[in-house]
Write a protein that holds these residues in place. Structure first.
Motif, PDB file in Angstrom:
ATOM      1  N   LEU A  62      55.744 -17.317  23.217  1.00  0.00           N
ATOM      2  CA  LEU A  62      57.209 -17.263  23.128  1.00  0.00           C
ATOM      3  C   LEU A  62      57.770 -17.685  21.773  1.00  0.00           C
ATOM      4  N   ASP A  63      56.933 -18.356  20.972  1.00  0.00           N
ATOM      5  CA  ASP A  63      57.420 -18.970  19.730  1.00  0.00           C
ATOM      6  C   ASP A  63      57.356 -18.000  18.547  1.00  0.00           C
ATOM      7  N   HIS A  64      58.161 -16.970  18.575  1.00  0.00           N
ATOM      8  CA  HIS A  64      58.228 -16.034  17.443  1.00  0.00           C
ATOM      9  C   HIS A  64      59.557 -15.280  17.500  1.00  0.00           C
TER      10      HIS A  64
ATOM     11  N   LYS B 237      75.592 -12.019  27.015  1.00  0.00           N
ATOM     12  CA  LYS B 237      75.815 -10.771  27.775  1.00  0.00           C
ATOM     13  C   LYS B 237      74.931 -10.726  29.026  1.00  0.00           C
ATOM     14  N   CYS B 238      73.711 -11.252  28.912  1.00  0.00           N
ATOM     15  CA  CYS B 238      72.783 -11.253  30.056  1.00  0.00           C
ATOM     16  C   CYS B 238      73.367 -12.072  31.204  1.00  0.00           C
ATOM     17  N   THR B 239      73.872 -13.245  30.866  1.00  0.00           N
ATOM     18  CA  THR B 239      74.422 -14.124  31.901  1.00  0.00           C
ATOM     19  C   THR B 239      75.634 -13.480  32.566  1.00  0.00           C
ATOM     20  N   GLU B 240      76.442 -12.793  31.758  1.00  0.00           N
ATOM     21  CA  GLU B 240      77.667 -12.178  32.308  1.00  0.00           C
ATOM     22  C   GLU B 240      77.351 -11.133  33.374  1.00  0.00           C
ATOM     23  N   VAL B 241      76.241 -10.405  33.209  1.00  0.00           N
ATOM     24  CA  VAL B 241      76.000  -9.293  34.143  1.00  0.00           C
ATOM     25  C   VAL B 241      75.019  -9.620  35.268  1.00  0.00           C
ATOM     26  N   CYS B 242      74.284 -10.721  35.176  1.00  0.00           N
ATOM     27  CA  CYS B 242      73.210 -10.960  36.154  1.00  0.00           C
ATOM     28  C   CYS B 242      73.758 -10.975  37.590  1.00  0.00           C
ATOM     29  N   PRO B 243      73.315 -10.046  38.439  1.00  0.00           N
ATOM     30  CA  PRO B 243      73.847  -9.982  39.806  1.00  0.00           C
ATOM     31  C   PRO B 243      73.401 -11.158  40.673  1.00  0.00           C
ATOM     32  N   LYS B 244      72.421 -11.925  40.227  1.00  0.00           N
ATOM     33  CA  LYS B 244      71.967 -13.071  41.006  1.00  0.00           C
ATOM     34  C   LYS B 244      72.509 -14.379  40.430  1.00  0.00           C
ATOM     35  N   GLU B 245      73.445 -14.255  39.502  1.00  0.00           N
ATOM     36  CA  GLU B 245      74.116 -15.423  38.895  1.00  0.00           C
ATOM     37  C   GLU B 245      73.117 -16.447  38.344  1.00  0.00           C
ATOM     38  N   ILE B 246      72.094 -15.956  37.705  1.00  0.00           N
ATOM     39  CA  ILE B 246      71.118 -16.844  37.064  1.00  0.00           C
ATOM     40  C   ILE B 246      71.679 -17.238  35.686  1.00  0.00           C
ATOM     41  N   PRO B 247      71.631 -18.506  35.330  1.00  0.00           N
ATOM     42  CA  PRO B 247      72.142 -18.904  34.007  1.00  0.00           C
ATOM     43  C   PRO B 247      71.134 -18.532  32.901  1.00  0.00           C
ATOM     44  N   VAL B 248      71.035 -17.241  32.657  1.00  0.00           N
ATOM     45  CA  VAL B 248      69.964 -16.709  31.802  1.00  0.00           C
ATOM     46  C   VAL B 248      69.989 -17.335  30.404  1.00  0.00           C
ATOM     47  N   THR B 249      71.146 -17.326  29.770  1.00  0.00           N
ATOM     48  CA  THR B 249      71.234 -17.825  28.389  1.00  0.00           C
ATOM     49  C   THR B 249      70.852 -19.305  28.321  1.00  0.00           C
ATOM     50  N   LYS B 250      71.272 -20.076  29.302  1.00  0.00           N
ATOM     51  CA  LYS B 250      70.941 -21.513  29.325  1.00  0.00           C
ATOM     52  C   LYS B 250      69.438 -21.694  29.473  1.00  0.00           C
ATOM     53  N   GLN B 251      68.823 -20.867  30.286  1.00  0.00           N
ATOM     54  CA  GLN B 251      67.373 -21.004  30.486  1.00  0.00           C
ATOM     55  C   GLN B 251      66.617 -20.648  29.212  1.00  0.00           C
ATOM     56  N   ILE B 252      67.122 -19.649  28.482  1.00  0.00           N
ATOM     57  CA  ILE B 252      66.460 -19.303  27.212  1.00  0.00           C
ATOM     58  C   ILE B 252      66.621 -20.481  26.235  1.00  0.00           C
ATOM     59  N   ALA B 253      67.790 -21.103  26.238  1.00  0.00           N
ATOM     60  CA  ALA B 253      68.001 -22.273  25.363  1.00  0.00           C
ATOM     61  C   ALA B 253      67.039 -23.406  25.736  1.00  0.00           C
TER      62      ALA B 253
ATOM     63  N   ARG C 168      62.131 -26.625  24.658  1.00  0.00           N
ATOM     64  CA  ARG C 168      60.775 -27.008  25.051  1.00  0.00           C
ATOM     65  C   ARG C 168      59.777 -26.669  23.926  1.00  0.00           C
ATOM     66  N   ILE C 169      59.977 -25.508  23.289  1.00  0.00           N
ATOM     67  CA  ILE C 169      59.095 -25.122  22.169  1.00  0.00           C
ATOM     68  C   ILE C 169      59.234 -26.166  21.051  1.00  0.00           C
ATOM     69  N   TYR C 170      60.469 -26.490  20.705  1.00  0.00           N
ATOM     70  CA  TYR C 170      60.721 -27.443  19.610  1.00  0.00           C
ATOM     71  C   TYR C 170      60.106 -28.802  19.934  1.00  0.00           C
ATOM     72  N   GLU C 171      60.356 -29.282  21.145  1.00  0.00           N
ATOM     73  CA  GLU C 171      59.857 -30.616  21.501  1.00  0.00           C
ATOM     74  C   GLU C 171      58.321 -30.649  21.533  1.00  0.00           C
ATOM     75  N   THR C 172      57.715 -29.583  22.018  1.00  0.00           N
ATOM     76  CA  THR C 172      56.252 -29.546  22.094  1.00  0.00           C
ATOM     77  C   THR C 172      55.647 -29.560  20.690  1.00  0.00           C
ATOM     78  N   LYS C 173      56.319 -28.862  19.763  1.00  0.00           N
ATOM     79  CA  LYS C 173      55.758 -28.791  18.404  1.00  0.00           C
ATOM     80  C   LYS C 173      56.049 -30.030  17.574  1.00  0.00           C
ATOM     81  N   HIS C 174      57.019 -30.830  17.997  1.00  0.00           N
ATOM     82  CA  HIS C 174      57.401 -32.012  17.215  1.00  0.00           C
ATOM     83  C   HIS C 174      57.115 -33.315  17.901  1.00  0.00           C
ATOM     84  N   LYS C 175      56.266 -33.294  18.925  1.00  0.00           N
ATOM     85  CA  LYS C 175      56.048 -34.563  19.616  1.00  0.00           C
ATOM     86  C   LYS C 175      54.960 -35.382  18.898  1.00  0.00           C
TER      87      LYS C 175
END
Ligand code: SF4
Ligand code: FES
Length: 235
Positions: free
Chosen positions: A193-195, A207-223, A228-235
């Motif tokens: 995922l790190d690229h 835009k993904c979050t706005e249209v998701c019919p299952k109301e998944i907080p898509v953008t927040k999950q990507i954030a 998680r990538i940042y923390e794993t690489k800087h721990k």
């Protein structure tokens, strides 16, 4: 009431270019657009092609662009449309026929993030247990029905220069396993995922979050994946 549908038509085996065809159907205000499409197909024009299965927002197969916004035809009540309804296939994907698109590349990207639990420790005698609190962390992501509406609506996926971006639907599934306490492949997942075409391809456009019919907080999950990538690489 009478519903007027302006539907995208294209059969690559015989049409030189796409065109639009208008149909009028009688409908009850509580009917869904899917009911109207079915009525067109069953009573007026059996050549009209589209996918559907469950009719109740579960299978994810009737994603289409409705008045410019991606969504499920089985979740749109006709009473909410006052004028002619424009119905087109999901953008981003290649049209196979009319409203049917080729989801092959979408599923390839989905598979690229290894959408399954990876364990390395020896299996316990029974199941691998998980507390309700830990399960709650990724519960929303489990709701994804792979309809493709998020990826089709994403301006990054729509831009030919950044079209290799893995897309929000694949990232939702990546989130689901990255935050699953039973999964034992965090480093492997982070490498996937790190690229720039992975989690970092997301420009937080929502835009993904706005249209998701299952109301998944898509953008927040990507954030959260990015963090998680940042923390794993800087721990
Ligand atoms: Fe569909 Fe939402 Fe899953 Fe995207 S995240 S594929 S919009 S259900
Ligand atoms: Fe299954 Fe709409 S027909 S989600």
């Amino acid at each position: 009431m009478i519903v007027s549908l302006k539907v995208f038509r294209f059969d690559p085996s015989k049409d030189e270019r796409p065109y639009y065809q208008t149909y009028e159907v009688e409908a009850d205000p509580m009917d869904r657009l899917l009911d109207c499409l079915n009525r067109v197909r069953w009573e007026q024009d059996p050549t009209l092609s589209y996918r559907w299965s469950c009719g109740h927002g579960i299978c994810g197969s009737d994603g289409m662009r409705i008045n410019g916004i991606c969504g499920l035809a089985c979740q749109k009540l006709v009473k909410n449309f006052k004028e002619e309804v424009l119905i087109e296939p999901l953008p981003v994907f290649k049209v196979v026929k009319d409203l049917i698109v080729d989801l092959g590349p979408f599923l390839e990207r989905y598979n690229s993030i290894k959408p399954y639990l990876i364990t390395k420790s020896p299996p316990p005698k029974q199941e691998r247990p998980q507390s309700p609190e830990k399960q709650h962390l990724f519960e929303e992501a489990i709701r994804c029905i792979l309809c493709g509406c998020c990826t089709a609506s994403c301006p990054i996926n729509q831009n030919p220069e950044t079209a290799n971006y893995v897309g929000p639907a694949a990232l939702v599934r990546a989130f689901r396993y990255l935050f699953d306490s039973r999964d034992e492949a965090t480093e492997e997942r982070i490498a996937l995922l790190d690229h720039k075409d992975g989690a970092w391809g997301c420009q937080t456009l929502w835009k993904c979050t706005e249209v998701c019919p299952k109301e998944i907080p898509v953008t927040k999950q990507i954030a959260q994946i990015k963090r998680r990538i940042y923390e794993t690489k800087h721990k």
